[in-house]
Design a protein around this motif. Structure first.
Motif, short mmCIF file in Angstrom:
data_model
loop_
_atom_site.label_atom_id
_atom_site.label_comp_id
_atom_site.label_asym_id
_atom_site.label_seq_id
_atom_site.Cartn_x
_atom_site.Cartn_y
_atom_site.Cartn_z
N ALA A 25 -1.32 6.00 12.10
CA ALA A 25 -1.13 5.00 11.04
C ALA A 25 -2.51 4.56 10.55
O ALA A 25 -3.40 4.26 11.34
CB ALA A 25 -0.35 3.82 11.58
N VAL A 26 -2.68 4.54 9.24
CA VAL A 26 -3.98 4.22 8.65
C VAL A 26 -4.10 2.70 8.51
O VAL A 26 -3.23 2.05 7.95
CB VAL A 26 -4.11 4.88 7.26
CG1 VAL A 26 -5.44 4.57 6.64
CG2 VAL A 26 -3.92 6.38 7.38
N THR A 27 -5.19 2.17 9.07
CA THR A 27 -5.46 0.75 8.90
C THR A 27 -6.31 0.56 7.64
O THR A 27 -6.89 1.52 7.12
CB THR A 27 -6.21 0.17 10.11
OG1 THR A 27 -7.48 0.82 10.20
CG2 THR A 27 -5.43 0.38 11.39
N ALA A 28 -6.41 -0.66 7.16
CA ALA A 28 -7.20 -0.93 5.96
C ALA A 28 -8.66 -0.60 6.20
O ALA A 28 -9.34 -0.07 5.31
CB ALA A 28 -7.05 -2.41 5.57
N GLN A 29 -9.14 -0.88 7.40
CA GLN A 29 -10.54 -0.60 7.72
C GLN A 29 -10.82 0.89 7.72
O GLN A 29 -11.81 1.35 7.14
CB GLN A 29 -10.87 -1.21 9.08
CG GLN A 29 -12.33 -1.07 9.46
CD GLN A 29 -12.62 -1.70 10.82
OE1 GLN A 29 -11.71 -2.18 11.49
NE2 GLN A 29 -13.88 -1.69 11.21
N SER A 30 -9.96 1.68 8.36
CA SER A 30 -10.19 3.12 8.40
C SER A 30 -10.03 3.75 7.02
O SER A 30 -10.74 4.70 6.66
CB SER A 30 -9.25 3.79 9.40
OG SER A 30 -7.91 3.59 8.99
N GLN A 31 -9.11 3.22 6.23
CA GLN A 31 -8.92 3.74 4.88
C GLN A 31 -10.17 3.49 4.02
O GLN A 31 -10.65 4.39 3.33
CB GLN A 31 -7.71 3.07 4.23
CG GLN A 31 -7.35 3.66 2.88
CD GLN A 31 -6.09 3.02 2.32
OE1 GLN A 31 -5.58 2.05 2.86
NE2 GLN A 31 -5.60 3.56 1.22
#
Length: 199
Positions: A25-31
């Motif tokens: 699942a992509v977090t806002a930080q990793s995105q």
């Protein structure tokens, strides 16, 4: 117990595996980090930013239909697909009415603000004009008083300073232009001002 061997390593973590990694699942930080990395891969590449969105007005919305073939109320077609059609049309109409009310409110606020600004500017100009007239009147009275007092003093000072002026100019009160000024006359010439003699 058997010791851990190569078969105990998960297939996805095994470097020999050709299987793609599992997507998490992509977090806002990793995105955001991945977007920044992609930007830094090619710094010379032009970045296209989306244009600024224009504020929606009632004129930008499509006009309401002039002829409504199937008029329906909130209970019409309840439980069927027609209910959603009704909800969508009601939402569009409410949005259009809300925008029209916002535009009217903005126009009235703008006109009220412009009227208030004009009134403030007019009051400031009136006050400034009154102060200017008062200042000019006061200065005129001062100059008149000073002029009357200074005219008498000027006549006296001109009469008293005639020998001094003549000595400085080399005339000694006479109109003879050929008269030369002695060298020590300039040093001993009196200048206008207050002289205090000690006793």
């Amino acid at each position: 117990m058997s010791e851990p061997g190569p078969e105990s390593i998960p297939t996805s973590a095994d470097p020999r595996s050709k299987r793609p990694l599992k997507r998490r699942a992509v977090t806002a930080q990793s995105q955001q980090a991945s977007q920044i990395e992609s930007l830094f891969r090619d710094p010379a590449k032009e970045i296209k930013l989306p244009g600024s969105s224009k504020q929606r007005t009632s004129a930008s919305l499509p006009p309401p239909p002039e002829i409504v073939a199937n008029v329906q109320g909130s209970s019409a077609g309840a439980g069927s697909g027609e209910f959603h059609v009704y909800k969508a049309s009601r939402r569009r109409e409410y949005e259009r009415m809300r925008m029209m009310e916002n535009e009217i409110n903005k126009e009235t606020e703008d006109s009220h603000w412009a009227k208030q600004r004009e009134e403030t500017r007019r009051k400031d100009e009136e006050k400034t004009g009154k102060n200017r007239k008062r200042r000019e009147k006061r200065n005129a009275a001062k100059n008149k008083k000073r002029g009357a007092a200074s005219n008498g003093k000027e006549l006296e000072s001109m009469a008293a300073d005639a020998p001094t002026q003549g000595a400085l100019s080399g005339l000694d009160g006479k109109t003879d232009e050929n008269q030369s000024l002695p060298a020590d006359a300039v040093e001993h010439a009196e200048t206008a001002g207050l002289i205090i003699h000690e006793d």
